[in-house]
Design an enzyme around this catalytic site. Structure first.
Site, PDB file in Angstrom:
ATOM      1  N   ASN A 207      -5.631  -3.438   8.965  1.00 27.39           N
ATOM      2  CA  ASN A 207      -5.550  -2.069   9.475  1.00 27.39           C
ATOM      3  C   ASN A 207      -6.966  -1.494   9.603  1.00 27.39           C
ATOM      4  O   ASN A 207      -7.946  -2.155   9.274  1.00 27.39           O
ATOM      5  CB  ASN A 207      -4.670  -1.211   8.562  1.00 27.39           C
ATOM      6  CG  ASN A 207      -5.202  -1.181   7.148  1.00 27.39           C
ATOM      7  OD1 ASN A 207      -6.282  -0.692   6.899  1.00 27.39           O
ATOM      8  ND2 ASN A 207      -4.441  -1.750   6.218  1.00 27.39           N
ATOM      9  N   ASP A 277       1.439  -3.595   3.706  1.00 24.55           N
ATOM     10  CA  ASP A 277       2.728  -3.596   3.009  1.00 24.55           C
ATOM     11  C   ASP A 277       3.407  -4.970   3.076  1.00 24.55           C
ATOM     12  O   ASP A 277       4.159  -5.346   2.198  1.00 24.55           O
ATOM     13  CB  ASP A 277       3.657  -2.536   3.619  1.00 24.55           C
ATOM     14  CG  ASP A 277       3.174  -1.128   3.289  1.00 24.55           C
ATOM     15  OD1 ASP A 277       2.642  -0.941   2.185  1.00 24.55           O
ATOM     16  OD2 ASP A 277       3.318  -0.225   4.143  1.00 24.55           O
ATOM     17  N   PRO A 303       2.917  -7.316  -3.063  1.00 21.08           N
ATOM     18  CA  PRO A 303       3.024  -6.602  -4.343  1.00 21.08           C
ATOM     19  C   PRO A 303       2.322  -5.250  -4.231  1.00 21.08           C
ATOM     20  O   PRO A 303       1.372  -5.097  -3.476  1.00 21.08           O
ATOM     21  CB  PRO A 303       2.265  -7.518  -5.316  1.00 21.08           C
ATOM     22  CG  PRO A 303       1.322  -8.297  -4.458  1.00 21.08           C
ATOM     23  CD  PRO A 303       2.006  -8.458  -3.122  1.00 21.08           C
ATOM     24  N   ASP A 304       2.803  -4.268  -4.986  1.00 17.37           N
ATOM     25  CA  ASP A 304       2.213  -2.934  -4.977  1.00 17.37           C
ATOM     26  C   ASP A 304       1.275  -2.803  -6.182  1.00 17.37           C
ATOM     27  O   ASP A 304       1.731  -2.698  -7.321  1.00 17.37           O
ATOM     28  CB  ASP A 304       3.334  -1.882  -5.027  1.00 17.37           C
ATOM     29  CG  ASP A 304       2.806  -0.479  -4.785  1.00 17.37           C
ATOM     30  OD1 ASP A 304       1.760  -0.128  -5.368  1.00 17.37           O
ATOM     31  OD2 ASP A 304       3.443   0.269  -4.015  1.00 17.37           O
ATOM     32  N   PHE A 321      -3.003   7.514  -3.490  1.00 20.01           N
ATOM     33  CA  PHE A 321      -3.264   8.193  -2.224  1.00 20.01           C
ATOM     34  C   PHE A 321      -2.032   8.039  -1.339  1.00 20.01           C
ATOM     35  O   PHE A 321      -1.326   7.027  -1.432  1.00 20.01           O
ATOM     36  CB  PHE A 321      -4.491   7.591  -1.520  1.00 20.01           C
ATOM     37  CG  PHE A 321      -5.779   8.268  -1.903  1.00 20.01           C
ATOM     38  CD1 PHE A 321      -6.240   8.215  -3.209  1.00 20.01           C
ATOM     39  CD2 PHE A 321      -6.528   8.954  -0.954  1.00 20.01           C
ATOM     40  CE1 PHE A 321      -7.420   8.843  -3.583  1.00 20.01           C
ATOM     41  CE2 PHE A 321      -7.719   9.582  -1.308  1.00 20.01           C
ATOM     42  CZ  PHE A 321      -8.162   9.526  -2.623  1.00 20.01           C
ATOM     43  N   LYS A 335       6.488   9.981  -3.549  1.00 18.80           N
ATOM     44  CA  LYS A 335       5.712   8.761  -3.858  1.00 18.80           C
ATOM     45  C   LYS A 335       5.166   8.830  -5.282  1.00 18.80           C
ATOM     46  O   LYS A 335       5.155   7.847  -6.008  1.00 18.80           O
ATOM     47  CB  LYS A 335       4.555   8.662  -2.854  1.00 18.80           C
ATOM     48  CG  LYS A 335       4.201   7.259  -2.457  1.00 18.80           C
ATOM     49  CD  LYS A 335       3.338   7.220  -1.209  1.00 18.80           C
ATOM     50  CE  LYS A 335       4.166   7.220   0.058  1.00 18.80           C
ATOM     51  NZ  LYS A 335       3.377   7.210   1.274  1.00 18.80           N
ATOM     52  N   LYS A 339       6.346   6.012  -7.988  1.00 19.30           N
ATOM     53  CA  LYS A 339       5.346   5.071  -8.511  1.00 19.30           C
ATOM     54  C   LYS A 339       4.856   5.466  -9.906  1.00 19.30           C
ATOM     55  O   LYS A 339       3.979   4.822 -10.445  1.00 19.30           O
ATOM     56  CB  LYS A 339       4.166   4.967  -7.541  1.00 19.30           C
ATOM     57  CG  LYS A 339       4.552   4.415  -6.170  1.00 19.30           C
ATOM     58  CD  LYS A 339       3.349   3.864  -5.428  1.00 19.30           C
ATOM     59  CE  LYS A 339       3.719   3.516  -3.997  1.00 19.30           C
ATOM     60  NZ  LYS A 339       2.716   2.700  -3.329  1.00 19.30           N
TER      61      LYS A 339
END
Ligand code: CTP
Length: 397
Positions: A207, A277, A303-304, A321, A335, A339
């Site tokens: 990105n 993602d 994975p996050d 963020f 979010k 999270k």
């Protein structure tokens, strides 16, 4: 803000007239100011202007026996607890980057142990020039030096682009941010930049993230006294000095490097990275050849990193963020809860000229029972103010 002894270096450029206002604002804020001008600066503004505004004699020459008999260049270098060079011309930046001491200002910069803030000002083509950029990279690697700006916009010569000196009021605010020291003794881990997810040996999914926000935060946290580990995806930014930078490529690498950095000890984790993602299910071992008109690529979830760190039993204070294009507050708070974060910094990326791949940003920070909007402003100032805000919340526990 504590009173500081500020040595203001003024070099040759049309923005030198703005430095008169800078002296006025610094004096108004209660600081002691002494001005050193280069010969180029004298072509734009007279020493008398700065003398009248600072209330102190202005120094212009290294080899002036009378001035040296008063406060010599070494004493001047020791006197300052902060050096600010505004405007900093391309020529001055080149000489500073090379460690030259061929006039009073460069000599003082060599001799001082005070932090040096450099606010570049020049024509946009001079700023973009390869040689200038090489010098800017060198300054970025110097732990004593912080770059402030430049701004984008209309220039005195009629051009439009990067190279405008930051406004005097902005420079004063940058100084305020520098003196916060709110993260002294804290260990901070920050993720930044994009990730790259390989498709085959020559292609990847990624990105447009530039990493600027994460790098600016890392520098602001370092300036506030923290020990900083920066887990960085592939970006073209210079590695900031005094920061332990760990380069990664994919989302998997980012999770591993971040987990390791947190294992080493971490009070505060800030995830600014634009992590992909999804990644291709398989990375082809050979370059994929074109065949059919349509091609599909199976993707699997990555994975996050942020959620994983926030979910640890020994989780540090964790800040995420969120880049949103609509209903910013709703999605960002959601979010934060999902999270398990202590704070979330929300960007409206639909706003033109802000956020992704830009030098400016505006953010709203949310926490359990409050919120604060910061900006629009340069990413450096946003970073400083974020560090102050996060530092305050960290102290409250
Ligand atoms: N993040 C992360 N690892 C991922 C994905 C995101 O650490 N694999 C972090 C980012 O650094 C950022 C936050 O999580 O701090 C963003 O959350 P995310 O859910 O990815 O936001 P969006 O991509 O905007 O989510 P969505 O597409 O669901 O709106």
């Amino acid at each position: 803000m504590a009173v500081r002894k500020i040595l203001l270096g003024v070099t040759g450029g049309i923005a030198a007239y703005k430095s008169a206002e800078l002296v006025r604002l610094l004096k108004k804020a209660g600081h002691e100011v002494r001005v050193v001008m280069t010969r180029g600066a004298e072509a734009f503004v007279t020493p008398l202007t700065f003398q009248a505004l600072s209330g102190e004699p202005v120094r212009t020459s290294l080899l002036d026996p009378e001035a040296e008999a008063g406060m010599g260049h070494i004493e001047l270098a020791k006197w300052a607890d902060q050096v600010v060079v505004a405007p900093a011309s391309a020529d001055f930046i080149a000489r500073l980057a090379q460690g030259m001491a061929d006039d009073l200002l460069t000599t003082v910069c060599c001799a001082t142990e005070a932090p040096i803030a450099v606010a570049p000002a020049m024509n946009q083509a001079m700023w973009s020039n390869l040689r200038t950029q090489r010098n800017i990279h060198l300054l970025g690697e110097d732990p004593q030096i912080t770059l402030w700006g430049p701004d984008q916009g209309e220039q005195a010569c009629g051009d439009n682009g990067p190279g405008r000196m930051l406004e005097p009021a902005v420079i004063v605010r940058m100084l305020e941010g520098m003196s916060s020291g709110g993260l002294a003794g804290k260990r901070v881990v920050i993720t930044a930049g994009p990730t790259r997810e390989p498709i085959d040996p020559v292609r990847y999914i990624s990105n447009h993230s530039s990493g600027k926000m994460g790098y600016a935060l890392a520098v602001a946290a370092r300036n506030a006294g923290a020990t900083v580990v920066l887990v960085s995806g592939p970006v073209t930014l210079a590695a900031p000095a005094g920061i332990d930078i760990r380069h990664v490529v994919s989302a998997d690498d980012m999770l591993k490097a971040s987990s390791q950095a947190v294992d080493e000890g971490c009070d505060l984790f800030v995830a600014t990275a634009a992590v992909a993602d999804y990644r291709p299910e398989n990375c082809a071992s050979d370059k994929i050849k074109k065949s059919s008109e349509v091609m599909s690529l199976p993707l699997v979830r990555n994975p996050d990193t942020l959620a994983t760190i926030a979910g640890r039993s020994d989780a540090p204070f964790t800040v995420g963020f969120a880049a949103e294009t609509s209903d910013v507050a709703h999605y960002a708070k959601d979010k934060m809860q999902r999270k398990n974060l202590r704070m979330i910094v929300a960007n409206d990326v639909s706003a033109p000229g802000l956020g992704f791949n830009s030098d400016n940003n505006a953010v709203t920070v949310f926490w359990a029972d409050g919120q604060e909007t910061i900006g629009p402003d340069s990413k450096q100032i946003i970073a400083q103010r974020l560090v102050t805000l996060i530092g305050d919340h960290l102290k409250q526990g």
